[in-house]
Design a protein around this motif. Structure first.
Motif, short mmCIF file in Angstrom:
data_model
loop_
_atom_site.label_atom_id
_atom_site.label_comp_id
_atom_site.label_asym_id
_atom_site.label_seq_id
_atom_site.Cartn_x
_atom_site.Cartn_y
_atom_site.Cartn_z
N THR A 36 17.34 -20.43 17.79
CA THR A 36 17.36 -21.20 19.04
C THR A 36 18.58 -22.10 19.09
OG1 THR A 36 14.95 -21.23 19.12
CG2 THR A 36 16.09 -22.87 20.45
N GLU A 37 19.31 -22.03 20.19
CA GLU A 37 20.42 -22.95 20.47
C GLU A 37 20.29 -23.37 21.93
OE1 GLU A 37 22.97 -24.18 18.60
OE2 GLU A 37 22.52 -23.02 16.81
N ARG A 38 20.37 -24.66 22.17
CA ARG A 38 20.33 -25.17 23.54
C ARG A 38 21.44 -26.19 23.73
NH1 ARG A 38 14.29 -25.37 25.87
NH2 ARG A 38 13.66 -23.35 25.07
N TYR A 39 22.23 -25.99 24.78
CA TYR A 39 23.33 -26.88 25.12
C TYR A 39 23.16 -27.32 26.56
CZ TYR A 39 25.53 -24.69 21.07
OH TYR A 39 25.80 -24.21 19.81
N GLU A 40 23.46 -28.59 26.83
CA GLU A 40 23.45 -29.09 28.20
C GLU A 40 24.60 -30.07 28.40
OE1 GLU A 40 19.74 -30.87 29.37
OE2 GLU A 40 18.64 -28.97 29.17
N ILE A 41 25.24 -29.97 29.55
CA ILE A 41 26.22 -30.94 30.02
C ILE A 41 25.59 -31.54 31.27
CG2 ILE A 41 28.55 -31.32 30.88
CD1 ILE A 41 28.44 -30.22 27.98
N SER A 42 25.47 -32.85 31.33
CA SER A 42 24.76 -33.46 32.46
C SER A 42 25.60 -34.53 33.15
CB SER A 42 23.45 -34.06 31.98
OG SER A 42 23.68 -35.06 31.01
N PHE A 43 25.22 -34.77 34.41
CA PHE A 43 25.83 -35.84 35.20
C PHE A 43 24.90 -36.15 36.36
CE2 PHE A 43 27.37 -31.94 37.13
CZ PHE A 43 27.38 -32.18 38.49
N SER A 44 25.10 -37.31 36.97
CA SER A 44 24.34 -37.72 38.15
C SER A 44 25.31 -37.93 39.30
CB SER A 44 23.57 -39.02 37.88
OG SER A 44 22.57 -38.79 36.92
N ASN A 45 24.90 -37.50 40.48
CA ASN A 45 25.75 -37.64 41.66
C ASN A 45 24.87 -37.91 42.88
OD1 ASN A 45 28.20 -37.50 43.16
ND2 ASN A 45 27.71 -35.41 43.74
N ASN A 58 15.37 -16.50 20.49
CA ASN A 58 14.83 -15.19 20.12
C ASN A 58 15.57 -14.05 20.84
OD1 ASN A 58 12.88 -16.36 18.42
ND2 ASN A 58 11.55 -16.72 20.17
N ARG A 59 16.89 -14.10 20.80
CA ARG A 59 17.77 -13.08 21.38
C ARG A 59 17.72 -13.02 22.90
NH1 ARG A 59 16.19 -8.69 16.93
NH2 ARG A 59 17.21 -9.69 15.17
N GLN A 60 17.11 -13.99 23.54
CA GLN A 60 17.13 -14.10 25.00
C GLN A 60 18.14 -15.18 25.38
OE1 GLN A 60 15.27 -12.13 27.14
NE2 GLN A 60 14.72 -11.04 25.27
N HIS A 61 18.99 -14.90 26.35
CA HIS A 61 20.06 -15.82 26.71
C HIS A 61 19.97 -16.14 28.20
CE1 HIS A 61 24.66 -16.72 26.33
NE2 HIS A 61 23.95 -17.81 26.50
N SER A 62 19.99 -17.42 28.53
CA SER A 62 20.04 -17.82 29.94
C SER A 62 21.00 -18.99 30.07
CB SER A 62 18.65 -18.19 30.47
OG SER A 62 18.16 -19.34 29.81
N ALA A 63 21.62 -19.08 31.22
CA ALA A 63 22.55 -20.16 31.50
C ALA A 63 22.56 -20.40 33.00
CB ALA A 63 23.96 -19.82 30.99
N LYS A 78 26.94 -10.78 32.46
CA LYS A 78 27.24 -11.18 31.09
C LYS A 78 27.62 -12.66 31.07
CE LYS A 78 29.90 -10.12 27.04
NZ LYS A 78 30.82 -9.27 26.36
N ILE A 79 27.00 -13.41 30.17
CA ILE A 79 27.23 -14.85 30.06
C ILE A 79 28.27 -15.11 28.98
CG2 ILE A 79 26.18 -17.07 29.48
CD1 ILE A 79 23.50 -15.81 30.47
N LYS A 80 29.31 -15.84 29.33
CA LYS A 80 30.31 -16.28 28.35
C LYS A 80 30.41 -17.79 28.47
CE LYS A 80 34.93 -16.08 26.67
NZ LYS A 80 36.30 -16.08 27.01
N SER A 81 29.75 -18.47 27.58
CA SER A 81 29.70 -19.94 27.63
C SER A 81 30.65 -20.53 26.59
CB SER A 81 28.29 -20.42 27.33
OG SER A 81 28.26 -21.82 27.24
N GLU A 82 31.28 -21.61 26.99
CA GLU A 82 32.14 -22.34 26.07
C GLU A 82 31.75 -23.82 26.03
OE1 GLU A 82 36.27 -21.40 26.50
OE2 GLU A 82 35.87 -19.26 26.55
N LEU A 83 30.48 -24.10 26.31
CA LEU A 83 30.02 -25.49 26.33
C LEU A 83 30.18 -26.16 24.96
CD1 LEU A 83 26.76 -25.33 28.50
CD2 LEU A 83 29.09 -25.91 29.20
N THR A 84 30.10 -25.39 23.89
CA THR A 84 30.21 -25.99 22.55
C THR A 84 31.55 -26.70 22.35
OG1 THR A 84 31.04 -23.92 21.62
CG2 THR A 84 28.68 -24.29 21.51
N LYS A 85 32.59 -26.24 23.03
CA LYS A 85 33.92 -26.86 22.89
C LYS A 85 33.95 -28.28 23.44
CE LYS A 85 36.45 -22.51 23.01
NZ LYS A 85 37.47 -21.72 23.71
N LEU A 86 32.98 -28.63 24.27
CA LEU A 86 32.96 -29.96 24.89
C LEU A 86 32.23 -31.00 24.05
CD1 LEU A 86 32.26 -28.84 28.54
CD2 LEU A 86 34.43 -29.65 27.59
#
Length: 105
Positions: A36-45, A58-63, A78-86
């Motif tokens: 399991t890996e979960r990443y979130e970038i958040s803000f309020s507007n 468990n090998r399921q990916h959503s973004a 296909k999901i290509k996320s680079e949130l980890t770089k932030l």
């Protein structure tokens, strides 16, 4: 850094207006355990909370993007996320349960 929503040629939302202030406007959260890996970038507007998320479990990916508690727009294809770089560039979100109180440690 700037969040944009809309169609090509017709952006409906830009946050923040000045992308030079972007890094200070967003917060980062991360949670990890076996399979399991979960990443979130958040803000309020304007009274609405936004979360850009990338979840793998468990090998399921959503973004996608969550607005408030009721609206979720999922990525398709296909999901290509680079949130980890932030992670090292953004402030840790102490209020996000994903961080489990680990900000600043």
């Amino acid at each position: 850094m700037q969040y944009r929503f809309g169609k090509p040629g017709h952006v409906e939302l830009r946050y923040p207006e000045d992308p030079k202030s972007g890094l200070s406007q967003f917060k980062y959260a991360h949670y990890s355990r076996s399979q399991t890996e979960r990443y979130e970038i958040s803000f309020s507007n304007h009274g609405s909370d936004y979360a850009i998320f990338d979840y793998s479990e468990n090998r399921q990916h959503s973004a996608g993007v969550r607005v408030g508690e009721d609206t979720e727009i999922l990525c398709v294809g296909k999901i290509k996320s680079e949130l980890t770089k932030l992670q090292k560039l953004l402030v840790c979100d102490a209020d996000n349960a994903l961080n489990g109180g680990n900000c600043g440690k």
